[in-house]
Design a protein around this motif. Structure first.
Motif, short mmCIF file in Angstrom:
data_model
loop_
_atom_site.label_atom_id
_atom_site.label_comp_id
_atom_site.label_asym_id
_atom_site.label_seq_id
_atom_site.Cartn_x
_atom_site.Cartn_y
_atom_site.Cartn_z
N GLY A 123 0.81 -1.21 0.00
CA GLY A 123 0.00 0.00 0.00
C GLY A 123 0.84 1.26 0.00
N PRO A 124 0.79 2.02 1.09
CA PRO A 124 1.49 3.31 1.12
C PRO A 124 3.00 3.13 1.22
CG PRO A 124 0.51 2.83 3.26
CD PRO A 124 0.03 1.77 2.33
N LEU A 125 3.70 4.24 1.03
CA LEU A 125 5.16 4.22 1.12
C LEU A 125 5.60 3.80 2.52
CD1 LEU A 125 6.05 7.49 -0.81
CD2 LEU A 125 6.33 5.15 -1.61
N MET A 126 6.64 2.96 2.57
CA MET A 126 7.18 2.50 3.85
C MET A 126 8.65 2.89 3.91
SD MET A 126 5.37 -1.26 4.26
CE MET A 126 5.18 -1.59 2.51
N VAL A 186 9.67 0.20 8.36
CA VAL A 186 10.18 -1.16 8.27
C VAL A 186 10.71 -1.63 9.62
CG1 VAL A 186 11.92 -2.63 7.19
CG2 VAL A 186 10.67 -0.98 5.80
N SER A 187 11.41 -0.74 10.32
CA SER A 187 11.92 -1.09 11.65
C SER A 187 10.78 -1.35 12.63
CB SER A 187 12.82 0.02 12.18
OG SER A 187 13.93 0.21 11.34
N ALA A 213 -2.20 -20.02 14.74
CA ALA A 213 -3.19 -19.17 14.06
C ALA A 213 -3.48 -17.92 14.89
CB ALA A 213 -4.48 -19.97 13.83
N ALA A 214 -3.49 -18.06 16.20
CA ALA A 214 -3.72 -16.89 17.06
C ALA A 214 -2.56 -15.91 16.94
CB ALA A 214 -3.91 -17.33 18.51
N ASP A 215 -1.32 -16.43 16.88
CA ASP A 215 -0.16 -15.55 16.71
C ASP A 215 -0.24 -14.81 15.38
OD1 ASP A 215 0.85 -16.45 19.12
OD2 ASP A 215 2.00 -18.07 18.18
N ARG A 216 -0.65 -15.52 14.34
CA ARG A 216 -0.75 -14.89 13.02
C ARG A 216 -1.79 -13.78 13.04
NH1 ARG A 216 0.63 -16.66 7.96
NH2 ARG A 216 1.30 -18.67 8.84
N ALA A 217 -2.94 -14.05 13.65
CA ALA A 217 -3.99 -13.04 13.71
C ALA A 217 -3.54 -11.82 14.50
CB ALA A 217 -5.26 -13.65 14.33
N ARG A 218 -2.82 -12.05 15.61
CA ARG A 218 -2.34 -10.91 16.40
C ARG A 218 -1.34 -10.08 15.62
NH1 ARG A 218 2.17 -10.30 18.57
NH2 ARG A 218 2.68 -12.51 18.41
N VAL A 219 -0.41 -10.74 14.92
CA VAL A 219 0.58 -10.01 14.11
C VAL A 219 -0.13 -9.18 13.05
CG1 VAL A 219 2.43 -10.28 12.43
CG2 VAL A 219 2.46 -11.60 14.55
N GLU A 220 -1.13 -9.74 12.41
CA GLU A 220 -1.84 -9.00 11.36
C GLU A 220 -2.54 -7.78 11.94
OE1 GLU A 220 -4.36 -11.73 9.32
OE2 GLU A 220 -2.71 -13.01 8.66
N ARG A 221 -3.11 -7.91 13.11
CA ARG A 221 -3.76 -6.75 13.75
C ARG A 221 -2.73 -5.67 14.07
NH1 ARG A 221 -6.55 -10.82 16.63
NH2 ARG A 221 -5.16 -10.49 18.43
N GLU A 222 -1.59 -6.05 14.60
CA GLU A 222 -0.58 -5.04 14.95
C GLU A 222 0.03 -4.41 13.70
OE1 GLU A 222 2.29 -6.34 17.79
OE2 GLU A 222 0.83 -7.42 19.03
N VAL A 223 0.20 -5.21 12.64
CA VAL A 223 0.71 -4.65 11.39
C VAL A 223 -0.29 -3.66 10.82
CG1 VAL A 223 1.25 -5.21 8.99
CG2 VAL A 223 2.23 -6.58 10.85
N ALA A 224 -1.58 -4.01 10.88
CA ALA A 224 -2.61 -3.09 10.39
C ALA A 224 -2.64 -1.80 11.22
CB ALA A 224 -3.97 -3.77 10.43
N ALA A 225 -2.30 -1.89 12.50
CA ALA A 225 -2.25 -0.68 13.32
C ALA A 225 -1.06 0.19 12.92
CB ALA A 225 -2.16 -1.06 14.80
N VAL A 226 0.05 -0.44 12.54
CA VAL A 226 1.22 0.33 12.09
C VAL A 226 0.94 0.99 10.74
CG1 VAL A 226 3.65 0.17 11.40
CG2 VAL A 226 2.81 -1.13 13.38
N GLU A 227 0.32 0.26 9.82
CA GLU A 227 -0.01 0.77 8.48
C GLU A 227 -1.51 0.63 8.26
OE1 GLU A 227 1.55 2.22 6.08
OE2 GLU A 227 3.58 2.22 6.84
#
Length: 921
Positions: free
Chosen positions: A600-603, A608-609, A746-760
């Protein structure tokens, strides 16, 4: 004695074999009744599923035409509606008859042939102008507000007013040039503001309030006055998909401009048509395929292609014509491609059990005849003809077969309700007649006489006849396989041809039968060699068992044929299931390229860090698009897209991704003055050279770069190495591939995706597991899984039935033999060894041949059937065999055969002593 009286006595005595015939007929009728309806229902569900999964943009019939409809002849393409006045004065704009135009659209839809006419829903339209800059509101954070003027025939029905009212017609300047300053700088006409209504979310974002007036940057447009705010009645309705920017504005953060917000606002249709230059009208027919049957899908595709290839005039004389397009064409093509793959696989899985079922039916008929042989021999001795004797058993077959077929057809209707086609009735009738045909075939003059198979000398004519039949089968298998392979994969099915290609069905079946014939030819000489070795041993049972296999095989040659076909189908089902599943997995991971993909947007480096710091993320590989360059290759020059990344991070992220480069980590270690790259796509073999002479060393070639944007030809380089060798900047990334820690749940994956979505928050986060799950949840995938399981279960049942029938058929000869051996001192328990020898060689040969077929038949299917619509990929999946499942299958089949042998042994011990001694006398 009359024929019917004799049949009735037969049915009352030794009814077990006759019941077995009835069960086989009922099973066959159930399958032939239920499977076609189940497959047809599967296709209907798949079409509905694919249509529901597609967005309104990707399925509806849509046309985008210049101009505003409803004016008839009173509209000039480049100038708009005829106002009937000139000069600087104001006039009331004429109103377009949008409802009349929609009536023309309805008539056009009704005039289409079925099933297209039933698929097309209530038409609608939206008229829109271009994006227009408006003056920013003081104190609002939107630096560049923009609006899109829009009007619709049913727009008022889609919203609930929150404040104010709906826009009304306002006067327009007859000659808009009067709005421009003259030579003296004076404007001759001041326009009345254009009334608009917008959503509460858009008004809050732009800072507009009720009654506020907002000048535009277009000197030929009046200012916009907000007279009403609204909320959508259903924000998720397809109406807003066709009319975006209305419910919520588009917000873009530009580092050079600031916040840019664009909102669609509704205006009066006549006022919009008079003011806006170059408006466009979006017309759409919603589609609903829930009532489309499996047989209607090909016709629907053809009719839809015809509609989208034609320019129509819904209202005669109107300036707006209809040139529709529809993503439903692609959906139907994909669904019909999936149908072709499903039908071909189901047909291949069906013909094997069908052949085994025929063999089992003949075995059961032989068992019935064995129980009726004495009675038939007696009536033959009293002068009855062979035709009359065959008629007795044939009528017995009709008496049990036809009711069983009716019961099987009814059971199929209970399992899979639906209409019964004439073809299904014919198939059910065939199942009912099959027992009679089988009994009539085996009740020849030779079959009605008791005989010793181990003492029979096969006449030369019969041996020659068998050899000719076997040669014909082998030749037919070779020809059909060669024709199928020569033709290759038939892709892009449109459903106009046969549901299943006969070659696709015939070639695997004939190959399977050929394998069975090879087994029948190879087992006797192998057993003969074993017999010679065992003749030197002191124990009797192994030698005797080997001798009986060669001289008097249990049930003859049919059990071997049935076992090979049953095991082959079970193994083929297992391999095809693993192949399709692996293809889906490869496609899902190939599309995403990592445990998580962020696009999506510029990173920048800081982003990245931050992503790398999310708990559970092991590595992050940002991907930078360095643009397209022309490289020199063996064929001249080729345009390639160059991607740069952290090669070591990418190697860690894609360590277990199917199809990923295996040497990406080596991109950080250039050899001499060359630039190491990974090449993907259509690139000629041989050396490559960068523009300016830099030599390129291709470390590896892959079909595609998993997770990267699609490109015809691409090169992957290490960002740091490229910056040093090519003098290019690091650039900014819009794509990052994330690898998760080993053992992530699967729970770890879902949590990571939520936190990544919060970052971007504005990025798209993709998960290959979710993509794989979506592909496997389709009705086609679920139906194939069911077909694979049923094929294995049916094969196991047929294998067990084959063993039981063969051993029961061999029971009289075995009882005679055991009577003699027991009088000579045969130890107790030896019968189990003899029974085991009757089945073990053929079971082992069946497993070996079936295992070979489990690889050969799927390979043939992949060579002639396009399975890519089922896997979601562009290339055929590789053949995959799961050793664990194949091992479990082999053990299961051995267990089934062992259980069948145990059942047959128990059946064979009934009334043992009397029958044994009577037989020896």
């Amino acid at each position: 004695m009359s024929l019917l009286l004799l049949v009735r006595r037969h049915l009352r005595t030794a009814a077990g074999p006759t019941v077995a015939l009835a069960v086989i007929a009922m099973l066959a009728a159930t399958v032939t009744s239920a499977v076609p309806r189940a497959v047809a229902a599967l296709h209907v569900e798949q079409l509905a599923h694919a249509t529901a999964q597609a967005s309104a943009i990707a399925r509806d019939v849509i046309a985008t035409s210049p101009g505003v409809p409803g004016y008839g002849a009173g509209y000039v393409a480049d100038d708009g509606p005829v106002l009937g006045a000139t000069g600087a004065g104001s006039v009331d704009p004429p109103q377009p008859d949008l409802d009349g135009y929609r009536d023309g659209l309805r008539a056009l839809a009704a005039a289409q042939p079925g099933p297209l006419a039933r698929v097309l829903g209530e038409p609608d339209l939206l008229v829109s102008g271009e994006r227009v800059d408006v003056r920013p509101v003081e104190g609002n954070d939107v630096a560049a507000p923009r609006i899109v003027l829009r009007a619709g025939a049913t727009a008022r029905d889609q919203v609930e007013l929150v404040e104010g009212r709906w826009p009304e017609p306002t006067p327009v300047v007859a000659d808009r040039d009067a709005m421009l300053p003259g030579p003296d700088g004076v404007v001759d006409a001041e326009p009345v503001p254009l009334e608009v209504a917008m959503s509460t979310a858009s008004a809050a974002e732009l800072g507009w309030t009720l009654g506020s007036v907002h000048p535009t940057d277009d000197p030929l447009l009046p200012p916009a006055e907000l007279v009403g705010t609204w909320e959508p009645r259903d924000a998720s309705a397809d109406y807003w998909v066709h009319g975006p920017l209305a419910v919520t504005p588009e917000v873009v953060l530009d580092p050079n401009v600031g916040k840019i917000a664009t909102a669609a606002v509704f205006a009066d249709p006549g006022t919009l048509g008079a003011w806006v230059t170059g408006p466009t009208t979006r017309i759409w027919f919603p589609v609903d395929t829930s009532a489309v049957t499996s047989a209607d899908a090909p016709a629907l595709l053809a009719q839809l292609r015809g509609l989208t290839a034609t320019t129509s005039t819904p209202v005669e004389g109107d300036a707006v014509t209809l040139e529709p397009t529809s993503g439903l064409v692609d959906v139907l093509e994909r669904v019909l491609g999936q149908r072709q793959g499903v039908d071909a696989v189901v047909a291949v899985l069906a013909v094997g059990p069908l052949g085994a079922l025929v063999a089992v039916l003949v075995l059961a008929a032989g068992l019935v005849l064995d129980r009726r042989r004495s009675a038939l021999a007696l009536v033959r001795a009293r002068g009855a003809s062979g035709v009359w004797a065959r008629g007795v058993v044939a009528v017995e077959g009709l008496v049990v077969g036809l009711p069983a077929a009716v019961a099987g057809t009814a059971l199929g209707l209970v399992v899979v309700p639906g209409p019964v086609s004439p073809a299904q009735l014919v198939a059910a009738l065939g199942c009912g007649l099959a027992p009679a045909a089988a009994l009539g075939a085996v009740a020849t003059s030779r079959g009605t006489r008791a005989r010793r198979a181990d003492l029979d000398v096969v006449p030369v004519r019969r041996r020659r006849h068998r050899l000719l039949v076997e040669a014909a089968v082998v030749l037919a298998a070779g020809l059909t396989t060669a024709l199928a392979l020569d033709r290759g994969v038939v892709a892009g099915a449109d459903g106009t041809g046969p549901a299943v290609d006969p070659l696709v069905v015939a070639a695997p079946l004939l190959v399977s039968v050929t394998a069975a014939l090879v087994v029948l030819r190879l087992v006797p000489p192998v057993v003969r060699g074993v017999e010679r070795v065992l003749a030197r041993r002191a124990d009797l049972v192994p030698f005797l068992g080997a001798a009986r296999v060669r001289r008097d095989a249990a049930g003859g040659l049919l059990p071997a044929l049935a076992l090979v076909l049953a095991v082959g189908v079970a193994a083929s089902s297992t391999v095809l299931a693993a192949t399709v599943r692996d293809g889906v997995t490869r496609e899902a991971w190939g599309a995403v390229g990592a445990d998580v993909r962020v696009a999506g947007p510029l990173m920048d480096d800081e982003t990245v860090s931050t992503l790398a710091g999310v708990a559970g993320v092991a590595a992050v590989a940002p991907v930078v698009d360095l643009g397209r360059v022309q490289v020199e290759d063996a064929g001249g020059t080729t345009t390639v897209t160059v991607y740069a990344t952290d090669a070591e991070a990418l190697a860690a992220v894609q360590a277990e991704v199917p199809g990923a480069p295996e040497r990406s980590a080596a991109l950080v270690a250039p050899d001499g003055g060359t630039l190491p790259v990974v090449a993907a796509g259509d690139l000629a073999d041989g050396p490559l050279r960068w523009p300016g002479g830099q030599e390129v060393a291709v470390l590896e070639r892959v079909d595609r770069l998993p997770g990267f944007p699609p490109a015809t030809a691409a090169l992957l380089v290490d960002a740091t190495t490229a910056a040093a060798r090519l003098d290019v900047g690091a650039g900014s990334s819009r794509l990052a591939l994330l690898g998760l820690d080993d053992g992530a749940t699967a729970a770890d994956r879902a949590r990571v995706e939520r936190e990544v979505a919060a970052v971007e928050p504005n990025a798209v986060v993709d998960d290959p597991v979710a993509g794989e799950r979506a592909l496997l949840s389709s009705p086609s995938a679920a139906g194939l899984r069911t077909a694979f399981v049923l094929a294995v279960v049916l094969s196991a049942l047929l294998a067990a039935a084959t063993v039981v029938l063969a051993l029961v058929l061999a029971a009289p000869a075995r009882r005679r033999l055991l009577a003699v051996l027991r009088t000579l001192g045969l130890p107790p328990g030896a019968e189990r060894g003899i029974v085991a020898w009757e089945t073990a060689p053929w079971t082992a040969a069946g497993l070996l041949a079936g295992g070979a077929l489990g690889w050969a038949v799927p390979a043939l299917v992949l060579a002639v059937v396009d399975l890519t619509p089922l896997t979601g990929g562009d290339t055929a999946p590789p053949l995959v065999a799961d050793p664990l499942w194949l091992g479990a299958l082999a053990l299961g089949l051995v267990g089934v055969v062992a259980i069948g042998a145990a059942v047959a042994g128990r059946l064979g011990r009934r009334r043992d002593v009397d029958q044994l001694r009577a037989g020896t006398d």
